[in-house]
Each structure stands twice: as structure tokens, then as C-alpha cells.
Design an enzyme around this catalytic site. Structure first.
Site, PDB file in Angstrom:
ATOM      1  N   LYS A 191       0.849  -1.196   0.000  1.00  0.00           N
ATOM      2  CA  LYS A 191       0.000   0.000   0.000  1.00  0.00           C
ATOM      3  C   LYS A 191       0.879   1.239   0.000  1.00  0.00           C
ATOM      4  O   LYS A 191       1.459   1.614   1.014  1.00  0.00           O
ATOM      5  CB  LYS A 191      -0.933   0.058   1.216  1.00  0.00           C
ATOM      6  CG  LYS A 191      -2.018   1.105   0.968  1.00  0.00           C
ATOM      7  CD  LYS A 191      -2.568   1.766   2.198  1.00  0.00           C
ATOM      8  CE  LYS A 191      -1.852   2.977   2.684  1.00  0.00           C
ATOM      9  NZ  LYS A 191      -1.837   4.145   1.794  1.00  0.00           N
ATOM     10  N   SER A 245       5.201   7.580   9.969  1.00  0.00           N
ATOM     11  CA  SER A 245       5.333   8.373  11.194  1.00  0.00           C
ATOM     12  C   SER A 245       5.216   7.482  12.439  1.00  0.00           C
ATOM     13  O   SER A 245       4.602   6.413  12.402  1.00  0.00           O
ATOM     14  CB  SER A 245       4.223   9.423  11.237  1.00  0.00           C
ATOM     15  OG  SER A 245       2.960   8.775  11.261  1.00  0.00           O
ATOM     16  N   THR A 246       5.777   7.957  13.530  1.00  0.00           N
ATOM     17  CA  THR A 246       5.700   7.227  14.800  1.00  0.00           C
ATOM     18  C   THR A 246       4.247   7.107  15.254  1.00  0.00           C
ATOM     19  O   THR A 246       3.829   6.066  15.776  1.00  0.00           O
ATOM     20  CB  THR A 246       6.562   7.948  15.850  1.00  0.00           C
ATOM     21  OG1 THR A 246       7.928   7.876  15.402  1.00  0.00           O
ATOM     22  CG2 THR A 246       6.450   7.320  17.223  1.00  0.00           C
ATOM     23  N   GLY A 249       2.690   4.391  13.274  1.00  0.00           N
ATOM     24  CA  GLY A 249       3.359   3.140  13.653  1.00  0.00           C
ATOM     25  C   GLY A 249       2.809   2.584  14.963  1.00  0.00           C
ATOM     26  O   GLY A 249       2.545   1.386  15.095  1.00  0.00           O
ATOM     27  N   GLU A 267       9.125   1.096  10.988  1.00  0.00           N
ATOM     28  CA  GLU A 267      10.239   2.038  10.758  1.00  0.00           C
ATOM     29  C   GLU A 267       9.634   3.431  10.819  1.00  0.00           C
ATOM     30  O   GLU A 267       8.840   3.784   9.949  1.00  0.00           O
ATOM     31  CB  GLU A 267      10.859   1.814   9.376  1.00  0.00           C
ATOM     32  CG  GLU A 267      11.483   0.454   9.171  1.00  0.00           C
ATOM     33  CD  GLU A 267      12.795   0.292   9.907  1.00  0.00           C
ATOM     34  OE1 GLU A 267      13.345   1.297  10.407  1.00  0.00           O
ATOM     35  OE2 GLU A 267      13.259  -0.850  10.003  1.00  0.00           O
ATOM     36  N   CYS A 302      13.762  10.682   6.770  1.00  0.00           N
ATOM     37  CA  CYS A 302      13.643  10.234   8.164  1.00  0.00           C
ATOM     38  C   CYS A 302      14.955  10.425   8.916  1.00  0.00           C
ATOM     39  O   CYS A 302      14.964  10.705  10.098  1.00  0.00           O
ATOM     40  CB  CYS A 302      13.197   8.788   8.212  1.00  0.00           C
ATOM     41  SG  CYS A 302      14.237   7.697   7.235  1.00  0.00           S
ATOM     42  N   GLU A 401       9.667  16.262  14.948  1.00  0.00           N
ATOM     43  CA  GLU A 401      10.123  16.025  13.574  1.00  0.00           C
ATOM     44  C   GLU A 401       9.390  16.996  12.645  1.00  0.00           C
ATOM     45  O   GLU A 401       8.169  16.942  12.534  1.00  0.00           O
ATOM     46  CB  GLU A 401       9.814  14.579  13.165  1.00  0.00           C
ATOM     47  CG  GLU A 401      10.359  14.234  11.792  1.00  0.00           C
ATOM     48  CD  GLU A 401      10.010  12.805  11.377  1.00  0.00           C
ATOM     49  OE1 GLU A 401       8.873  12.373  11.597  1.00  0.00           O
ATOM     50  OE2 GLU A 401      10.896  12.134  10.812  1.00  0.00           O
TER      51      GLU A 401
HETATM   52  P1  NAD Z   1       2.377   8.437   7.685  1.00  0.00           P
HETATM   53  O1  NAD Z   1       2.585   7.672   8.929  1.00  0.00           O
HETATM   54  O2  NAD Z   1       1.392   9.541   7.683  1.00  0.00           O
HETATM   55  O3  NAD Z   1       1.903   7.445   6.499  1.00  0.00           O
HETATM   56  C1  NAD Z   1       2.663   6.331   6.137  1.00  0.00           C
HETATM   57  C2  NAD Z   1       1.757   5.315   5.469  1.00  0.00           C
HETATM   58  O4  NAD Z   1       0.802   4.868   6.425  1.00  0.00           O
HETATM   59  C3  NAD Z   1       0.953   5.868   4.293  1.00  0.00           C
HETATM   60  O5  NAD Z   1       0.865   4.895   3.273  1.00  0.00           O
HETATM   61  C4  NAD Z   1      -0.411   6.123   4.913  1.00  0.00           C
HETATM   62  O6  NAD Z   1      -1.480   6.063   3.983  1.00  0.00           O
HETATM   63  C5  NAD Z   1      -0.496   4.962   5.885  1.00  0.00           C
HETATM   64  N1  NAD Z   1      -1.458   5.144   6.974  1.00  0.00           N
HETATM   65  C6  NAD Z   1      -1.809   6.292   7.600  1.00  0.00           C
HETATM   66  N2  NAD Z   1      -2.752   6.044   8.535  1.00  0.00           N
HETATM   67  C7  NAD Z   1      -2.999   4.714   8.516  1.00  0.00           C
HETATM   68  C8  NAD Z   1      -3.864   3.852   9.240  1.00  0.00           C
HETATM   69  N3  NAD Z   1      -4.689   4.313  10.179  1.00  0.00           N
HETATM   70  N4  NAD Z   1      -3.840   2.527   8.958  1.00  0.00           N
HETATM   71  C9  NAD Z   1      -3.022   2.039   8.018  1.00  0.00           C
HETATM   72  N5  NAD Z   1      -2.187   2.811   7.276  1.00  0.00           N
HETATM   73  C10 NAD Z   1      -2.163   4.141   7.536  1.00  0.00           C
HETATM   74  O7  NAD Z   1       3.820   8.926   7.233  1.00  0.00           O
HETATM   75  P2  NAD Z   1       4.205   9.805   5.975  1.00  0.00           P
HETATM   76  O8  NAD Z   1       3.767  11.208   6.246  1.00  0.00           O
HETATM   77  O9  NAD Z   1       3.750   9.138   4.730  1.00  0.00           O
HETATM   78  O10 NAD Z   1       5.811   9.712   5.985  1.00  0.00           O
HETATM   79  C11 NAD Z   1       6.603  10.520   6.772  1.00  0.00           C
HETATM   80  C12 NAD Z   1       7.081   9.780   8.001  1.00  0.00           C
HETATM   81  O11 NAD Z   1       7.758   8.588   7.618  1.00  0.00           O
HETATM   82  C13 NAD Z   1       8.083  10.564   8.796  1.00  0.00           C
HETATM   83  O12 NAD Z   1       7.784  10.461  10.167  1.00  0.00           O
HETATM   84  C14 NAD Z   1       9.410   9.860   8.496  1.00  0.00           C
HETATM   85  O13 NAD Z   1      10.389  10.018   9.489  1.00  0.00           O
HETATM   86  C15 NAD Z   1       8.970   8.458   8.345  1.00  0.00           C
HETATM   87  N6  NAD Z   1       9.958   7.660   7.598  1.00  0.00           N
HETATM   88  C16 NAD Z   1      10.702   6.728   8.285  1.00  0.00           C
HETATM   89  C17 NAD Z   1      11.664   5.984   7.612  1.00  0.00           C
HETATM   90  C18 NAD Z   1      12.481   4.931   8.323  1.00  0.00           C
HETATM   91  O14 NAD Z   1      13.089   4.103   7.654  1.00  0.00           O
HETATM   92  N7  NAD Z   1      12.504   4.903   9.637  1.00  0.00           N
HETATM   93  C19 NAD Z   1      11.867   6.194   6.250  1.00  0.00           C
HETATM   94  C20 NAD Z   1      11.094   7.133   5.587  1.00  0.00           C
HETATM   95  C21 NAD Z   1      10.132   7.867   6.273  1.00  0.00           C
END
Ligand code: NAD
Length: 498
Positions: A191, A245-246, A249, A267, A302, A401
Site C-alpha cells: 500500500k 510516522s511514529t 506506527g 520504521e 527520516c 520532527e
Molecule cells: P504516515 O505515517 O502519515 O503514512 C505512512 C503510510 O501509512 C501511508 O501509506 C499512509 O497512507 C499509511 N497510513 C496512515 N494512517 C494509517 C492507518 N490508520 N492505517 C493504516 N495505514 C495508515 O507517514 P508519511 O507522512 O507518509 O511519511 C513521513 C514519516 O515517515 C516521517 O515520520 C518519516 O520520518 C517516516 N519515515 C521513516 C523511515 C524509516 O526508515 N525509519 C523512512 C522514511 C520515512
């Protein structure tokens, strides 16, 4: 690297036929509901494509297809050597389509085309090839037990893995999951983020062309609260592997617990400290690196080195160098090969970063550079590279962040102060230290609680190195041989001999 000009890329973009449908059981299909969402080019605010907005009904179809393929062992039952060959073909096809994938990535999330060509597209193809190549070189174990038994410790695929990925490196993040999950014989449901779904959708056809059997690799574009939630709560998915995002997660860990206790690997975010000691060998190199480490990919990284901690005895000199090098980063059209900093992924993200900039000003940090929206006439979402000095640990811009091109600078006196400030965060993804003293390098890198520590560099790395976080930056690791373990169960088989 690319030899194409801005005009070449613009022509190719105009000619691009963009696929926006989901990929289920080996075919592109519309969402069952017929719903779509608008995929916007953040460089100019214009519509790129209508994309299938999948929901629980589509998740159900994908899970059924993935389970059928897994039970039929069309992929899991192939020998590691056979799977390797298919994955090598998949990677080769991605290489053949490098320019197309890089163009889609740049149009979809606003990153410079030079970065997409130099890193995202080739690193993704390399990740698929690397995992494929690894899989027929990993041995299972025979335990050292008594002569009357043969005790086997073997690894088996989990079954169905769902990968939920973010928008900042859409293809790389997808491939960090897809590579090891496919290599170990699982069926995968990917997804992508609703903000950048296009390359995930595109590579599904390449996977099929390479020989990945129907049902083994499915792509469901759509929103987190809809299709994402349905996947996270599904009772017949064996593993959820997430990057984002945390906050999300943590929620997905709960979903795993509330549903079928699926394996859950997260992650998550970061707020990484980059520590510059007075004994650093080359302050210009450190300053140039510090600037690249926050402005690369518009700060939407990230592991961005978003907190710069500088020893007070060299701080004035060092900050002047940082300002000097930061001026070289000018927001511009992502399709221009000379561009170093492109557009923010969308208006929501841009406004969030602008709110953080306002909070920095309100809480008394010193704005040295940038701090505003730019290139408004383009219709896109750009923020000028921004530097704040005199930032203290109580400020939001020190703690949270920002995920944008905003660097916060804080001074310190002693090595212990640097370590304390570096670890003063709920995150633990990356950290860096610049020093010419070996003892200092070892002391600081041991004391920093982070999954990756860079000494006299930022962002050094390779497919062979694990990647992931301590603390609330997550659990599990992507990349390297260690990532393959995540997608397997460990089976003990005790064979009693006569
Ligand atoms: P996000 O958490 O908003 O979304 C990530 C994914 O989760 C998207 O596909 C989103 O549609 C999905 N999602 C959101 N709500 C959900 C739910 N309730 N159920 C299931 N899926 C859901 O993050 P983002 O804004 O897309 O990305 C930015 C974040 O990602 C930052 O915090 C960044 O640090 C982190 N990141 C971490 C790493 C790593 O390897 N640690 C790498 C890249 C980005």
C-alpha cells in the site's frame, strides 16, 4: 546521472501515460467502488492522474489472491535459485525503465529529477537484485544434539506480508520491504502513500513481466484510514511491515494486537543530532555535509540531520560556514537537472512546515536564513531552505520532527553535554559526530542511542548495512541480510532416529 535537459524531461512528462489503477491477482483493476482520488504534481499544483481509491473490499480481493498463490506454492515453492533468477529479471526491467521511474517519482512527490535518477530509481532496482542474489546463499542450521536425533532449524516464509509505505522515498521504501519479503517466498500486498502512489503501481507490471506469479505481488493505492486500516486489521495477513510516522506506527502495533497478532515491524520518524566537535579535521567539509544532510530531498528524510549541535568554541565560525553553504541550495523546478531542492510533497506538508517555522520564531529562536514559502507563481509548494540558531531543548523545533528543509542549531561546551543533548529525544534513528580524535569518535558513537551513527560523514551506507531505529524510531531493520529474517518463521524440527 542524466544527460537530459529540462525541456527533454518536460516533453517526456507531457507524453507519459500514467497508470492509476490497483494491481490485484496479476492485473490492473479499478477500485471495486469505482472511487478515485486526485494525484497532484506538487511542482505546479496540477492534476497528474486519477488513482484508484481502494478500500476494505479491494483489500479482501488482494488477500484472497495472495493466499491462493501462497497455498498453491507458485512462488514459495520455487527453489531459491529460481526465485533469484526472477528477481534479477525484475531488477533488470527496472533498470530498463530507470528514466520513466525517476520521472514518475519526481512528478509525484516533487523531488529533483537528478536525485531520482542518481539514487531512487537505481537504488530500488539494486535492492531487488541484492535480495534475489542473497537468497540462494543463506543456509539453514542443524543443531548440535545427541546422535539419536537430527534437529533442524529452518526458515519458512510467513505467508502474506502487507507493506505500508510513506511518500518521501516511495519506490526505495517499497523495495526495502518488497525485496526481502519476495525473496523469502511470501506473497506481498503493497500500500503506497496516497501522496505518491505512481511508481509502486508501475513496477507491478514489471514484476509480472519478470515472472512473479499472479497474486504474489499486489498494489493497493488508497488512504490510510480506509484500505490501510483494513489491511492492518485483517485476520488473514501474517505480517505488517511499515515505514512512516511514529504516530501511525504506534496505531498499527495496536491493530496487530487487536486482530490476529500479525508480525509488526515499524520504521518510524527521527530527529537526528549531528554533533560537530572543535577538533573536527575540516570545518568546511563538515559544514557542507551538515547542509546537504538537512536540505536533501527537501528535508523530507527520516534520517535528516535536523539538529546541528556545535561546540561553542567554534560555533560562530562554523555557523557562518553553514549559512554560506546553505545559500547554494535554491528551490527550483524539480525537472531541471540542476535543481538541488524541489517542491514539498503537498500543500498540507508545506503548511505544516511553515507552522513549525512560525513556532520557532515565537519561541525565540534566531532565524538566520529562509523561513518562507517561495516560487508561489509556479502554483507549487516550495519552502526556502531555513536555518534557526540559538535553539534550546524546550522549543518545539528542537523536539518534534519537522520533515522539511529546516535546520536547528544549538551550542554545547563539553563532550558530555553533546551526548546528553544528542540523546535528548524520543527518537533514535541516526546520529553523527565530526572529530579528528579517535577516542572522542568512539566515545560519542557508543553513547548515542541511534540505529545508525555516522562518523565524519552523513548518510554513508550500503545495501549491506541494516537500517532502522532505537526508541520511538521503530523496531526491526530494513536492508542487509538481517532484513530477510523478518519475513520468515523459524521452525524447529526434531527427527528421532531409530
Ligand atoms: P504516515 O505515517 O502519515 O503514512 C505512512 C503510510 O501509512 C501511508 O501509506 C499512509 O497512507 C499509511 N497510513 C496512515 N494512517 C494509517 C492507518 N490508520 N492505517 C493504516 N495505514 C495508515 O507517514 P508519511 O507522512 O507518509 O511519511 C513521513 C514519516 O515517515 C516521517 O515520520 C518519516 O520520518 C517516516 N519515515 C521513516 C523511515 C524509516 O526508515 N525509519 C523512512 C522514511 C520515512
Amino acid at each position: 546521472m542524466t544527460t537530459l535537459t529540462l525541456a527533454d524531461w518536460q516533453r517526456r512528462a507531457a507524453d507519459l501515460a500514467i497508470e492509476g489503477r490497483a494491481f490485484i491477482d496479476g492485473a490492473y483493476v479499478a477500485a471495486r467502488s469505482g472511487a478515485t482520488f486526485d494525484c497532484i504534481n506538487p511542482a505546479n499544483g496540477q492534476l497528474l492522474a486519477k488513482v484508484a481509491s481502494c478500500d476494505a473490499a479491494d483489500a479482501e480481493l488482494a488477500v484472497q489472491a495472495a493466499r491462493r498463490a501462497f497455498e498453491a506454492r507458485t512462488w514459495a515453492g520455487q527453489s531459491p535459485k529460481q526465485r533469484k533468477l526472477v528477481m534479477q529479471r525484475f531488477a533488470a526491467l527496472m533498470h530498463d525503465h530507470l528514466e520513466e521511474l525517476a520521472l514518475l517519482e519526481s512528478l509525484d512527490m516533487g523531488k529533483p529529477i537528478g536525485d531520482a535518477m542518481g539514487y531512487d530509481a537505481p537504488a530500488s532496482a539494486n535492492c531487488i537484485a541484492w535480495n534475489g542474489e542473497a537468497i540462494d546463499k543463506i543456509y539453514d542450521q542443524v543443531a548440535p544434539v545427541e546422535e539419536s536425533a537430527l534437529a533442524l532449524v529452518t526458515r519458512e516464509p510467513l505467508g502474506i506480508v502487507t507493506a505500508i509505505v510513506p511518500w518521501n522515498f516511495p519506490l526505495v521504501m517499497a523495495c526495502w520491504k518488497l525485496g526481502p519479503a519476495l525473496a523469502t517466498g511470501n506473497s506481498v500486498i503493497l500500500k503506497p502513500s496516497e501522496k505518491s502512489p505512481l511508481t509502486a503501481i508501475r513496477i507491478a507490471a514489471l514484476a509480472k513481466e519478470a515472472g512473479i506469479p499472479d497474486g504474489v505481488f499486489n498494489v493497493l493505492p488508497g488512504f490510510g484510514h480506509s484500505v490501510g486500516e483494513a489491511l492492518a486489521m485483517h485476520m488473514d495477513i501474517d505480517c505488517i511491515t511499515f515505514t512512516g510516522s511514529t504516530k501511525v506506527g504506534k496505531h498499527l502495533m495496536e491493530c496487530a494486537g487487536k486482530s490476529n497478532l500479525k508480525r509488526a515491524f515499524m520504521e518510524c520518524g527521527g530527529k537526528s543530532p549531528n554533533i560537530v566537535l572543535a577538533d573536527a579535521a575540516d570545518l568546511d567539509q563538515a559544514a557542507r555535509s551538515a547542509v546537504g544532510a538537512i536540505f536533501y530531498n527537501q528535508g523530507e528524510v527520516c534520517t535528516a540531520a535536523s539538529r546541528l549541535l556545535v561546540q561553542n568554541s567554534i560555533k560562530a565560525e562554523f555557523v557562518a560556514k553553514v549559512v554560506h553553504y546553505a545559500r547554494e541550495w535554491v528551490s527550483s523546478n524539480p525537472l531541471d537537472p540542476a535543481t538541488r531542492i524541489g517542491a514539498m510533497v503537498d500543500e498540507v506538508q508545506m503548511n505544516q512546515v511553515l507552522r513549525y517555522i512560525e513556532s520557532g520564531k515565537e519561541q525565540g529562536a534566531t532565524l538566520l536564513l529562509g523561513g518562507e514559502r517561495t516560487r508561489v507563481e509556479s502554483g507549487g509548494y516550495y519552502i526556502s531552505p531555513t536555518l534557526f540558531d540559538n535553539v534550546t531543548p524546550d522549543m518545539r523545533i528542537f523536539r518534534e520532527e519537522i520533515f522539511g528543509p529546516v535546520l536547528v542549531i544549538t551550542g554545547f561546551d563539553t563532550l558530555d553535554d553533546a551526548i546528553r543533548l544528542g540523546n535528548d529525544t524520543c527518537y533514535g534513528l541516526a546520529a553523527g559526530v565530526w572529530t579528528s580524535n579517535l577516542d572522542n569518535a568512539v566515545k560519542v558513537s557508543r553513547a548515542l542511542r541511534a540505529g545508525t551513527v555516522f562518523v565524519n560523514n552523513w548518510d554513508g551506507g550500503d545495501m549491506t548495512m541494516p537500517f532502522g531505529g532505537y526508541k520511538q524510531s521503530g523496531n526491526g531493520r530494513d536492508k542487509s541480510i538481517h532484513a530477510l529474517e523478518k519475513y520468515t518463521e523459524l521452525k524447529s524440527t526434531w527427527i528421532q532416529l531409530g
